[in-house]
Design a protein around this motif. Structure first.
Motif, PDB file in Angstrom:
ATOM      1  N   GLY A 352     -42.410  21.305 -53.818  1.00  0.00           N
ATOM      2  CA  GLY A 352     -43.002  22.016 -52.634  1.00  0.00           C
ATOM      3  C   GLY A 352     -42.537  21.553 -51.507  1.00  0.00           C
ATOM      4  N   ALA A 353     -41.703  20.444 -51.257  1.00  0.00           N
ATOM      5  CA  ALA A 353     -41.362  19.713 -49.991  1.00  0.00           C
ATOM      6  C   ALA A 353     -39.711  20.214 -49.706  1.00  0.00           C
ATOM      7  CB  ALA A 353     -41.716  18.526 -50.216  1.00  0.00           C
ATOM      8  N   CYS A 354     -39.134  20.976 -50.456  1.00  0.00           N
ATOM      9  CA  CYS A 354     -37.889  21.316 -50.226  1.00  0.00           C
ATOM     10  C   CYS A 354     -37.748  22.430 -49.135  1.00  0.00           C
ATOM     11  CB  CYS A 354     -37.160  21.591 -51.302  1.00  0.00           C
ATOM     12  SG  CYS A 354     -35.422  22.019 -51.270  1.00  0.00           S
ATOM     13  N   ASP A 355     -37.475  22.209 -47.919  1.00  0.00           N
ATOM     14  CA  ASP A 355     -37.470  23.267 -46.888  1.00  0.00           C
ATOM     15  C   ASP A 355     -36.246  24.283 -47.156  1.00  0.00           C
ATOM     16  OD1 ASP A 355     -39.834  22.265 -45.806  1.00  0.00           O
ATOM     17  OD2 ASP A 355     -38.791  20.733 -45.256  1.00  0.00           O
ATOM     18  N   ALA A 356     -35.083  23.502 -47.537  1.00  0.00           N
ATOM     19  CA  ALA A 356     -33.971  24.465 -47.684  1.00  0.00           C
ATOM     20  C   ALA A 356     -33.076  23.884 -48.602  1.00  0.00           C
ATOM     21  CB  ALA A 356     -33.139  24.667 -46.348  1.00  0.00           C
ATOM     22  N   MET A 357     -32.762  24.622 -49.773  1.00  0.00           N
ATOM     23  CA  MET A 357     -31.634  24.074 -50.602  1.00  0.00           C
ATOM     24  C   MET A 357     -30.434  24.923 -50.172  1.00  0.00           C
ATOM     25  SD  MET A 357     -31.547  23.627 -54.657  1.00  0.00           S
ATOM     26  CE  MET A 357     -32.633  22.293 -54.930  1.00  0.00           C
ATOM     27  N   VAL A 358     -29.527  23.987 -50.066  1.00  0.00           N
ATOM     28  CA  VAL A 358     -28.066  24.587 -49.378  1.00  0.00           C
ATOM     29  C   VAL A 358     -27.122  24.453 -50.599  1.00  0.00           C
ATOM     30  CG1 VAL A 358     -26.513  24.818 -47.634  1.00  0.00           C
ATOM     31  CG2 VAL A 358     -28.796  23.854 -47.224  1.00  0.00           C
ATOM     32  N   THR A 377     -39.401  27.368 -50.091  1.00  0.00           N
ATOM     33  CA  THR A 377     -38.024  26.852 -50.146  1.00  0.00           C
ATOM     34  C   THR A 377     -36.962  28.152 -49.931  1.00  0.00           C
ATOM     35  OG1 THR A 377     -38.601  25.380 -51.655  1.00  0.00           O
ATOM     36  CG2 THR A 377     -36.229  25.894 -51.425  1.00  0.00           C
ATOM     37  N   LYS A 378     -36.138  27.985 -48.804  1.00  0.00           N
ATOM     38  CA  LYS A 378     -35.029  28.778 -48.476  1.00  0.00           C
ATOM     39  C   LYS A 378     -33.771  28.334 -49.281  1.00  0.00           C
ATOM     40  CE  LYS A 378     -36.669  30.928 -44.580  1.00  0.00           C
ATOM     41  NZ  LYS A 378     -37.482  32.325 -44.847  1.00  0.00           N
ATOM     42  N   LEU A 379     -33.500  29.379 -50.114  1.00  0.00           N
ATOM     43  CA  LEU A 379     -32.351  28.973 -50.891  1.00  0.00           C
ATOM     44  C   LEU A 379     -31.014  29.654 -50.479  1.00  0.00           C
ATOM     45  CD1 LEU A 379     -31.136  27.836 -53.575  1.00  0.00           C
ATOM     46  CD2 LEU A 379     -31.862  29.946 -54.747  1.00  0.00           C
ATOM     47  N   MET A 413     -32.790  26.838 -39.639  1.00  0.00           N
ATOM     48  CA  MET A 413     -33.484  27.554 -40.619  1.00  0.00           C
ATOM     49  C   MET A 413     -34.409  26.848 -41.506  1.00  0.00           C
ATOM     50  SD  MET A 413     -31.924  30.266 -43.402  1.00  0.00           S
ATOM     51  CE  MET A 413     -31.472  31.615 -42.159  1.00  0.00           C
ATOM     52  N   ALA A 414     -33.730  25.612 -41.880  1.00  0.00           N
ATOM     53  CA  ALA A 414     -34.623  24.637 -42.825  1.00  0.00           C
ATOM     54  C   ALA A 414     -35.769  24.008 -42.044  1.00  0.00           C
ATOM     55  CB  ALA A 414     -33.824  23.557 -43.033  1.00  0.00           C
ATOM     56  N   ILE A 415     -35.551  23.619 -40.557  1.00  0.00           N
ATOM     57  CA  ILE A 415     -36.568  23.169 -39.650  1.00  0.00           C
ATOM     58  C   ILE A 415     -37.610  24.364 -39.509  1.00  0.00           C
ATOM     59  CG2 ILE A 415     -37.197  22.382 -37.177  1.00  0.00           C
ATOM     60  CD1 ILE A 415     -34.011  21.333 -37.375  1.00  0.00           C
ATOM     61  N   ASP A 416     -37.187  25.463 -39.195  1.00  0.00           N
ATOM     62  CA  ASP A 416     -38.446  26.406 -38.886  1.00  0.00           C
ATOM     63  C   ASP A 416     -39.194  26.825 -40.187  1.00  0.00           C
ATOM     64  OD1 ASP A 416     -37.712  26.986 -36.344  1.00  0.00           O
ATOM     65  OD2 ASP A 416     -35.800  28.629 -36.792  1.00  0.00           O
ATOM     66  N   ASN A 417     -38.547  26.303 -41.362  1.00  0.00           N
ATOM     67  CA  ASN A 417     -39.267  26.434 -42.486  1.00  0.00           C
ATOM     68  C   ASN A 417     -40.253  25.550 -42.812  1.00  0.00           C
ATOM     69  OD1 ASN A 417     -39.714  28.413 -44.787  1.00  0.00           O
ATOM     70  ND2 ASN A 417     -38.310  27.110 -46.133  1.00  0.00           N
ATOM     71  N   PHE A 418     -40.435  24.535 -42.278  1.00  0.00           N
ATOM     72  CA  PHE A 418     -41.129  23.219 -42.453  1.00  0.00           C
ATOM     73  C   PHE A 418     -42.564  23.822 -42.471  1.00  0.00           C
ATOM     74  CE2 PHE A 418     -43.479  19.591 -40.661  1.00  0.00           C
ATOM     75  CZ  PHE A 418     -43.186  18.684 -41.967  1.00  0.00           C
ATOM     76  N   GLU A 419     -42.995  24.480 -41.245  1.00  0.00           N
ATOM     77  CA  GLU A 419     -44.391  25.104 -41.134  1.00  0.00           C
ATOM     78  C   GLU A 419     -45.012  25.854 -42.123  1.00  0.00           C
ATOM     79  OE1 GLU A 419     -44.337  25.926 -37.012  1.00  0.00           O
ATOM     80  OE2 GLU A 419     -43.118  28.075 -37.509  1.00  0.00           O
ATOM     81  N   ASN A 420     -44.150  26.583 -43.025  1.00  0.00           N
ATOM     82  CA  ASN A 420     -44.274  27.300 -43.997  1.00  0.00           C
ATOM     83  C   ASN A 420     -44.814  26.758 -45.390  1.00  0.00           C
ATOM     84  OD1 ASN A 420     -43.914  29.427 -42.279  1.00  0.00           O
ATOM     85  ND2 ASN A 420     -41.779  29.628 -43.158  1.00  0.00           N
ATOM     86  N   ARG A 421     -44.817  25.355 -45.377  1.00  0.00           N
ATOM     87  CA  ARG A 421     -45.183  24.628 -46.618  1.00  0.00           C
ATOM     88  C   ARG A 421     -46.689  25.120 -47.345  1.00  0.00           C
ATOM     89  NH1 ARG A 421     -43.179  18.620 -46.349  1.00  0.00           N
ATOM     90  NH2 ARG A 421     -41.124  19.023 -45.793  1.00  0.00           N
TER      91      ARG A 421
END
Ligand code: BF8
Length: 677
Positions: A352-358, A377-379, A413-421
């Motif tokens: 639940g802590a992976c903000d982006a998997m590239v 997670t953004k894939l 994109m990963a940073i922006d996604n941090f708050e969506n956890r």
């Protein structure tokens, strides 16, 4: 009137639930498998329980190379008595079918490594021509060395004087010559001459010198087409050519050009396992194989403006980590921590802590998209040849000409996604310290010492018996076996018996997670001889040599031992063995085969897809040794597996007449002192 049939209630098939302790030996993975079950997220571990492998495919005897089949030729339960009369519609025998399938696996594996290498060579060309700001020649010393191996002049004569040639000029020519290796119309691969002379002569005599990398792979596809090559010995000969083109061609070029572009690895410290993720940081996990992308992500995520941006969004910073061989690439050059092996990719998202998997290429499971759907997670796929059909996957195509911009977009994109956890973050608190980054050059330095700078000291310790031999233990995880069990059991058994282990790929990550990649592991796990050497030199008993394309480093290390002297004239003569305990990919078959035909006795765990064709299987596991000095073997039991390797090492010691030395070494200190006196 038609009588109505009584309705039979459909039996609900009860879903099998995986027991985490049966699935993995790793506590962090067990915790996440349990977490997946708790959240109702399906993983590969669940599917491995409910879906059994095809019993005929596993034997290698299912032919689907034309539309009259698939023709399936399972081995009868009691084996074959008398003549083997099994045939496909066209008359193809079990041997032909298994050999075709086997070399198609080599083609798949060799093409994956080699296409990776080509991609790096293209970026290298852009860097050499200064068409990109992002990539530059980092290691000029290695450039000069590679130039020498590719026959590119490094000096120029001006007015009778020998002057150093311009570095940029050398780089462009190296790029041209390297790229030519994939498709040159005549000649043979230039790197073949890096093998010991005796090895090169064997290949020449057998007619298996690869002409160019692509051609050997194409020829496999042609020869395995319906109605072409129908002799298993001739088929495997072509498999041999393509495998050599992988190990001593595409993979070796990938390693060399990556080292020049991104730096040659030297030992460094880091950490490994899912516990490297940080709850209060933006977690970006890079997964796949090509360091071309991950190098840029590393560079960009260190930019102060992006770190500040992450802080503005409530995180304490950006935590990068890696899965699969991208992890090994980022680790060996920058110390970026390893998040996990192939079988942990879904588990990293389940934290639940992976903000982006590239992801880029190879070993990326399509189920990642389904797992990512259950979390924030953004894939992100990044490679034009590797997309996913699921609609939650974002494709940001990576291009070396605007690599920095692409990487910035991804990190942002990963940073922006941090708050969506969600509230469901659960990172297992398990990680181990590691020392990695043992390239060919640093291994030479450590084992030879700065004074000698060759592999002589290693040879010396093999001859005197402190080091019984060397093993290359490499390869994947396989969901049909318990995660990491075979890797760890085999590696521990080898070092316990004084065998120095060189490792890459997922085996390297498994050993890292287990705490075996630190010098302190020597005192705990090694036999007395190896422990003494490791403690004196200050190295771990298992050396991390990088990613799977870096198995080329193992080939070259084995060659350096031959060159250093005292242990025969060829790789097949000195005490070395190979292993892939939990293999699953076609790349592993290509690697296994180039190990074998380079003279290495190579044992695979799990199974080999040849068991349904006993004559072909025997050819691989017995007859090849007479031709190449190396052969295949298979043993799923890890202890037996390790002891088959040790028995081979002891046989080679005996052949070299150094078996007695070891007996003396293992007597006691007094007799050793007497011996030395
Ligand atoms: O190339 S070891 S599972 S990650 S194939 Fe894949 Fe196998 Fe891991 Fe690296 Ni290699």
């Amino acid at each position: 009137m038609v009588e109505e049939k009584p309705k039979v209630a459909k039996l609900e098939k009860k879903k099998k639930v995986v027991n985490p302790v049966d699935a993995s030996i790793d506590v962090a993975s067990q915790e996440m498998i349990a977490r997946a079950t708790e959240l109702g997220v399906e993983t590969i571990f669940d599917r491995a329980l409910s879906m059994k492998p095809c019993n005929i495919g596993i034997q290698g005897t299912c032919c689907k190379n034309c539309a009259m089949g698939p023709c399936r030729l399972p081995l009868p339960k009691g084996g074959i008595e008398g003549e083997d009369e099994r045939k496909g519609l066209c008359g193809a025998t079990a041997n032909t079918i298994a050999a075709r399938n086997f070399i198609r696996m080599i083609a798949g594996g060799a093409s994956a490594h080699s296409d990776h290498g080509r991609c790096v060579a293209e970026v290298f060309m852009s860097a050499a021509k200064k068409e990109t700001e992002a990539y530059k020649i980092k290691d000029e010393e290695k450039l000069l060395q590679v130039a020498g191996n590719l026959g590119v002049a490094t000096t120029v004569e001006v007015d009778g004087e020998e002057l150093d040639r311009d570095m940029d000029e050398i780089a462009v020519e190296v790029a041209e010559v390297a790229l030519n290796e994939w498709g040159k119309p005549e000649g043979e691969l230039l790197y073949l001459k890096r093998a010991p002379e005796a090895r090169y002569e064997i290949w020449k005599k057998q007619g298996v010198l690869p002409r160019n990398i692509d051609r050997e792979i194409v020829e496999i596809m042609h020869r395995t087409h319906m109605g072409v090559d129908q002799d298993y010995k001739n088929l495997i000969k072509q498999g041999t050519r393509a495998a050599i083109a992988d190990g001593w061609g595409g993979s070796m070029l990938a390693t060399d050009l990556q080292d020049i572009l991104f730096g040659t690895p030297y030992p460094l410290q880091s950490e490994a396992n899912l516990g490297v993720m940080k709850e209060d940081h933006v977690n970006i996990i890079v997964h796949g194989h090509e360091p071309v992308l991950s190098e840029m992500i590393i560079a960009v995520s260190q930019k102060q403006e992006l770190i500040d941006y992450a802080k503005k969004k409530g995180a304490k910073g950006i935590q990068l980590s890696g899965i699969c061989c991208t992890a090994n690439e980022m680790l060996q050059r920058h110390g970026v921590p390893l998040c996990g092996t192939f079988l942990q990719q879904e588990l990293a998202i389940i934290t639940g802590a992976c903000d982006a998997m590239v992801v880029d290429i190879q070993c990326v499971m399509q189920n990642l998209a389904n797992v990512a759907k259950c979390f924030h997670t953004k894939l992100i796929t990044t490679h034009p040849i590797a997309k996913m059909e699921q609609d939650n996957v974002i494709h940001i195509e990576f291009d070396e000409h605007h690599a920095i911009e692409d990487a910035e977009r991804i990190v942002k994109m990963a940073i922006d996604n941090f708050e969506n956890r969600g509230a469901e973050v659960m990172i297992p608190q398990h990680k181990a310290p590691i020392v990695a980054g043992f390239g060919l050059e640093s291994t030479e330095y450590h084992l030879g010492g700065s004074f000698r700078g060759t592999y002589y000291t290693l040879n010396d310790n093999i001859i005197n018996g402190r080091v019984r031999g060397v093993a290359g233990v490499v390869g994947c995880n396989n969901a049909r076996t318990k995660h990491n069990l075979e890797h760890i059991t085999i590696c521990k058994e080898l070092i316990k018996n004084d065998v120095l282990v060189l490792t890459t790929g997922c085996t390297a990550i498994a050993c890292a997670m287990e705490g075996l990649l630190v010098p302190e592991a020597a005192a705990v796990h090694c036999g007395p001889g190896l422990a003494e050497v490791c403690e004196t030199v200050g190295i771990p008993p298992i050396l991390h040599l990088g990613s799977c394309v870096d198995n080329s480093r193992i080939l070259l290390a084995a060659t350096e031992v031959v060159k250093a002297g005292g242990l025969g004239n060829d790789i097949s003569e000195w005490p070395v063995a190979g292993s892939a305990p939990e293999w699953m990919s076609e790349k592993a078959i290509s690697i296994g085969h180039y190990f074998v035909v380079s003279g290495v006795y190579t044992v695979f765990g799990v199974t080999l897809p040849t068991s349904g064709a006993p004559v072909f299987h025997d050819y691989l596991t017995k007859d090849l040794e007479k031709i190449y000095g190396g052969m295949w073997d298979v043993e799923p039991d890890p202890i037996k597996h390790a002891h088959m390797m040790i028995a081979h090492i002891d046989k080679k010691r005996k052949d070299l007449g150094i078996d007695k030395a070891r007996e003396r070494v293992l007597m006691d200190m007094a007799s050793r002192q007497a011996l030395e006196a």
